[in-house]
Design a protein around this motif. Structure first.
Motif, short mmCIF file in Angstrom:
data_model
loop_
_atom_site.label_atom_id
_atom_site.label_comp_id
_atom_site.label_asym_id
_atom_site.label_seq_id
_atom_site.Cartn_x
_atom_site.Cartn_y
_atom_site.Cartn_z
N SER A 163 0.79 -1.25 0.00
CA SER A 163 0.00 0.00 0.00
C SER A 163 0.82 1.29 0.00
O SER A 163 0.47 2.25 0.67
N THR A 164 1.93 1.30 -0.73
CA THR A 164 2.79 2.49 -0.68
C THR A 164 2.74 3.35 -1.95
O THR A 164 3.13 4.51 -1.92
N PHE A 165 2.27 2.80 -3.06
CA PHE A 165 2.34 3.55 -4.32
C PHE A 165 0.98 4.08 -4.75
O PHE A 165 -0.02 3.38 -4.69
N HIS A 166 0.95 5.33 -5.16
CA HIS A 166 -0.31 5.95 -5.58
C HIS A 166 -0.59 5.70 -7.04
O HIS A 166 -1.73 5.72 -7.47
N VAL A 167 0.48 5.46 -7.79
CA VAL A 167 0.30 5.19 -9.22
C VAL A 167 1.23 4.05 -9.64
O VAL A 167 2.39 4.01 -9.25
N ILE A 168 0.69 3.13 -10.44
CA ILE A 168 1.54 2.14 -11.11
C ILE A 168 1.40 2.34 -12.61
O ILE A 168 0.29 2.42 -13.14
N LEU A 169 2.55 2.46 -13.27
CA LEU A 169 2.57 2.49 -14.73
C LEU A 169 3.03 1.12 -15.19
O LEU A 169 3.94 0.54 -14.59
N ASN A 170 2.43 0.61 -16.25
CA ASN A 170 2.83 -0.70 -16.77
C ASN A 170 2.71 -0.61 -18.29
O ASN A 170 1.67 -0.89 -18.87
N ILE A 171 3.81 -0.11 -18.88
CA ILE A 171 3.76 0.26 -20.30
C ILE A 171 4.40 -0.81 -21.18
O ILE A 171 5.60 -1.07 -21.08
N LEU A 172 3.59 -1.45 -21.99
CA LEU A 172 4.05 -2.45 -22.95
C LEU A 172 4.89 -3.54 -22.28
O LEU A 172 5.83 -4.06 -22.87
N SER A 173 4.55 -3.83 -21.06
CA SER A 173 5.30 -4.82 -20.27
C SER A 173 4.35 -5.82 -19.64
O SER A 173 3.17 -5.53 -19.49
N PRO A 174 4.86 -6.98 -19.25
CA PRO A 174 3.99 -7.94 -18.57
C PRO A 174 3.53 -7.41 -17.21
O PRO A 174 4.12 -6.48 -16.67
N PHE A 180 0.76 -5.96 -7.96
CA PHE A 180 0.30 -4.58 -8.21
C PHE A 180 -0.73 -4.18 -7.14
O PHE A 180 -0.69 -3.08 -6.60
N LYS A 181 -1.65 -5.11 -6.84
CA LYS A 181 -2.69 -4.79 -5.84
C LYS A 181 -2.06 -4.64 -4.45
O LYS A 181 -2.49 -3.84 -3.65
N ARG A 182 -1.08 -5.45 -4.20
CA ARG A 182 -0.42 -5.38 -2.89
C ARG A 182 0.26 -4.03 -2.67
O ARG A 182 0.13 -3.43 -1.61
N VAL A 183 0.94 -3.53 -3.70
CA VAL A 183 1.74 -2.32 -3.47
C VAL A 183 0.95 -1.03 -3.69
O VAL A 183 1.36 0.04 -3.24
N LEU A 184 -0.21 -1.11 -4.35
CA LEU A 184 -1.01 0.11 -4.58
C LEU A 184 -1.63 0.59 -3.28
O LEU A 184 -2.11 -0.21 -2.47
N SER A 185 -1.67 1.91 -3.09
CA SER A 185 -2.31 2.46 -1.90
C SER A 185 -3.83 2.40 -2.07
O SER A 185 -4.33 2.08 -3.16
N ASP A 186 -4.55 2.78 -1.01
CA ASP A 186 -6.01 2.65 -0.97
C ASP A 186 -6.74 3.15 -2.22
O ASP A 186 -7.59 2.48 -2.77
N PHE A 187 -6.43 4.39 -2.61
CA PHE A 187 -7.13 4.94 -3.77
C PHE A 187 -6.24 4.89 -5.01
O PHE A 187 -6.40 5.66 -5.94
N GLY A 188 -5.28 3.97 -4.96
CA GLY A 188 -4.25 3.91 -6.01
C GLY A 188 -4.82 3.74 -7.41
O GLY A 188 -5.93 3.25 -7.62
N LEU A 189 -3.99 4.19 -8.34
CA LEU A 189 -4.38 4.22 -9.75
C LEU A 189 -3.39 3.37 -10.54
O LEU A 189 -2.19 3.47 -10.34
N ILE A 190 -3.92 2.52 -11.43
CA ILE A 190 -3.00 1.76 -12.28
C ILE A 190 -3.27 2.09 -13.73
O ILE A 190 -4.42 2.14 -14.16
N LEU A 191 -2.19 2.36 -14.46
CA LEU A 191 -2.31 2.63 -15.89
C LEU A 191 -1.51 1.59 -16.65
O LEU A 191 -0.28 1.56 -16.57
N LYS A 192 -2.25 0.73 -17.33
CA LYS A 192 -1.56 -0.28 -18.15
C LYS A 192 -1.72 0.09 -19.62
O LYS A 192 -2.83 0.32 -20.09
#
Ligand code: SAM
Ligand code: ZN
Length: 289
Positions: A163-174, A180-192
Motif C-alpha cells: 500500500s505504498t504507491f499511488h500510481v503504477i505504470l505498466n507500459i508495454l510490459s507484462p 500490483f494490488k499489494r503495493v497500490l495504496s487505498d485509492f491507487g491508480l493503475i495505468l496499463k
C-alpha cells in the motif's frame, strides 16, 4: 558521485522498500548498500541502481534494444501524446486524492525514459521508482536519469512495501496483478498501456507480410485486467508519425517484432528513406477502489 547520490535518494524514501528475501524493513548503510534487519544486503552499482533479484534471470532484451528505445522515446518523441495523456490522468486523480509526495512505480520500466518524461513534465512532485528484470535496461536508466530510484527486480516479487504507491505504470510490459494490488495504496491508480490492433502496423506488415500473424488483438489482456480491476476506464490513443531513416532503424532495433524478420525484408526496410508509422495504444485505467 552517482552511487552516493542514488543511495541518498533511496535513504530518503527507504520506508517504501522491503527486503525481497525476508520482507523486513530496509536501511541504507554508508551510502553503499541497502540492508535488511536480517542482514540481507544489496549493493548500489556505480551507475546508481540496486540489483535486488534473488535469483539470476536471462532477459531477451539487450543493450542495443534499450538504446534504440531511448532514442525513439527521447529524440523522436514517438510517445509524446501518450505521455501527455498519462500526465493528465495522473494529475486529475491526484487532485482528488492529494498526497504530499506521491510515489509512482513504473513496473517493467526498461531504460526509464517513459517514467522520466512523465515525472519531469508533471505538475506534481512525484517520486518515481523504476523496476525491471533487465540489468541492461536499469543500468541505462540509472546512468541517465538521476531523479528516480532504479531497481533490478522481478515483478513477481517487487521489493516495496504494501500500500505504498499511488500510481503504477505498466507500459508495454507484462503484469503481475497480485503484486500490483499489494503495493497500490487505498485509492491507487493503475495505468496499463497495451498495443491496439494497428500498433506499428506498417512494421508488422513488413515483418509478417500478409500472413495471419499480423492481426493482433489485446482482448485477452483487457479482460484479464477487468477481472482484477473492475472499475476500469479504457482510452484509446491513435496517431501516425513519419520517421526519417535513422529513426526507422531505431524503431526496428527497439521492437521485438523485428526479431522475426527475414534478412531480405529487413534490408529493404533498413534502406527506406522515410516511413510512416501508426501508434495505436489502449490505456487501461484501473482503481484500487
Ligand atoms: C517491451 S519492454 C517495455 C519496456 C518499457 N516499458 C518501454 O516501453 O520502453 C518489456 C519490459 O518488461 C521487462 N520484464 C519482462 N518480464 C519482467 C518481470 N517478470 N519483471 C520485471 N520486468 C520484466 C523486460 O525486461 C522489458 O524491459
Ligand atoms: Zn531480508
Amino acid at each position: 558521485m552517482r552511487k552516493e547520490s542514488a543511495a541518498q535518494l533511496v535513504n530518503e524514501y527507504k520506508e517504501l522498500m522491503t527486503c525481497p528475501i525476508c520482507n523486513s524493513d530496509m536501511d541504507v548503510v554508508e551510502l553503499r548498500s541497502i540492508v535488511c534487519k536480517n542482514n540481507h544486503m544489496f549493493d548500489f552499482a556505480k551507475q546508481g541502481y540496486v540489483n535486488m533479484l534473488t535469483r539470476s534471470v536471462k532477459s531477451n532484451y539487450d543493450k542495443a534494444l534499450f538504446a534504440a528505445r531511448h532514442e525513439i522515446i527521447m529524440k523522436t518523441h514517438l510517445y509524446e501524446p501518450l505521455h501527455k495523456r498519462i500526465m493528465e490522468i495522473i494529475g486529475d486523480d491526484l487532485e482528488k486524492h492529494r498526497k504530499d509526495y506521491p510515489a509512482i512505480l513504473d513496473a517493467g520500466s526498461g531504460e526509464g525514459s517513459h517514467l522520466t518524461q512523465i515525472i519531469d513534465e508533471s505538475n506534481d512532485s512525484l517520486i518515481g521508482v523504476g523496476v525491471d528484470l533487465s540489468k541492461e535496461g536499469i543500468r541505462m536508466a540509472a546512468s541517465k536519469y538521476h531523479q528516480a530510484i532504479w531497481l533490478v527486480a522481478d515483478l513477481a516479487n517487487i521489493p516495496v512495501k504494501d500500500s505504498t504507491f499511488h500510481v503504477i505504470l505498466n507500459i508495454l510490459s507484462p503484469a503481475n496483478y497480485k503484486e500490483f494490488k499489494r503495493v497500490l495504496s487505498d485509492f491507487g491508480l493503475i495505468l496499463k498501456v497495451v498495443p491496439g490492433p494497428n500498433y506499428l502496423k506498417e512494421l508488422r506488415e513488413a515483418v509478417f507480410g500478409s500472413s495471419e500473424k499480423k492481426t493482433y488483438t489485446n482482448a485477452e489482456t483487457v479482460s484479464l485486467f477487468k477481472e482484477e480491476f473492475p472499475m476500469v476506464n479504457i482510452e484509446n490513443i491513435t496517431y501516425t508519425k513519419r520517421l526519417e531513416q535513422a529513426e526507422l532503424r531505431n524503431l526496428m532495433e527497439m521492437s521485438p517484432l523485428s526479431w522475426s524478420i527475414d534478412d531480405r525484408s529487413k534490408e529493404e526496410l533498413w534502406n527506406q528513406e522515410s516511413f510512416e508509422i501508426t501508434i495505436d495504444l489502449d490505456i487501461l485505467v484501473g482503481k484500487q477502489r
